[in-house]
Design a protein around this motif. Structure first.
Motif, mmCIF file in Angstrom:
data_model
loop_
_atom_site.group_PDB
_atom_site.id
_atom_site.type_symbol
_atom_site.label_atom_id
_atom_site.label_comp_id
_atom_site.label_asym_id
_atom_site.label_seq_id
_atom_site.Cartn_x
_atom_site.Cartn_y
_atom_site.Cartn_z
ATOM 1 N N PHE A 13 4.097 16.719 -45.385
ATOM 2 C CA PHE A 13 4.131 17.303 -44.044
ATOM 3 C C PHE A 13 5.553 17.318 -43.495
ATOM 4 O O PHE A 13 5.985 18.301 -42.901
ATOM 5 N N GLY A 14 6.300 16.242 -43.691
ATOM 6 C CA GLY A 14 7.676 16.175 -43.207
ATOM 7 C C GLY A 14 8.571 17.191 -43.895
ATOM 8 O O GLY A 14 9.398 17.837 -43.253
ATOM 9 N N PHE A 17 7.730 20.565 -42.523
ATOM 10 C CA PHE A 17 8.212 20.685 -41.149
ATOM 11 C C PHE A 17 9.698 21.020 -41.125
ATOM 12 O O PHE A 17 10.121 21.937 -40.417
ATOM 13 N N TRP A 18 10.510 20.322 -41.906
ATOM 14 C CA TRP A 18 11.950 20.577 -41.908
ATOM 15 C C TRP A 18 12.272 21.921 -42.550
ATOM 16 O O TRP A 18 13.246 22.567 -42.181
#
Length: 52
Positions: A13-14, A17-18
């Motif tokens: 997810f991270g 997101f980035w």
């Protein structure tokens, strides 16, 4: 094993997101700017004939 799944989910997810932040912050304005310059450039109706 349960915590490994949660950590893996947060990691993926991270990264996603980035990647979206990068796309919205750099790639999208770059793409829009290129499109605007393409629209503003005068188009040639008749190509110049090559003299040979």
């Amino acid at each position: 094993m349960n915590t490994f799944g949660i950590v893996l989910f947060l990691l993926i997810f991270g990264m996603a997101f980035w990647m979206l932040i990068f796309l919205m912050g750099f790639i999208l304005p770059y793409w829009i700017t290129l499109g605007l310059f393409e629209q503003l450039r005068p188009k040639r109706i008749f190509e110049e004939e090559k003299e040979s």
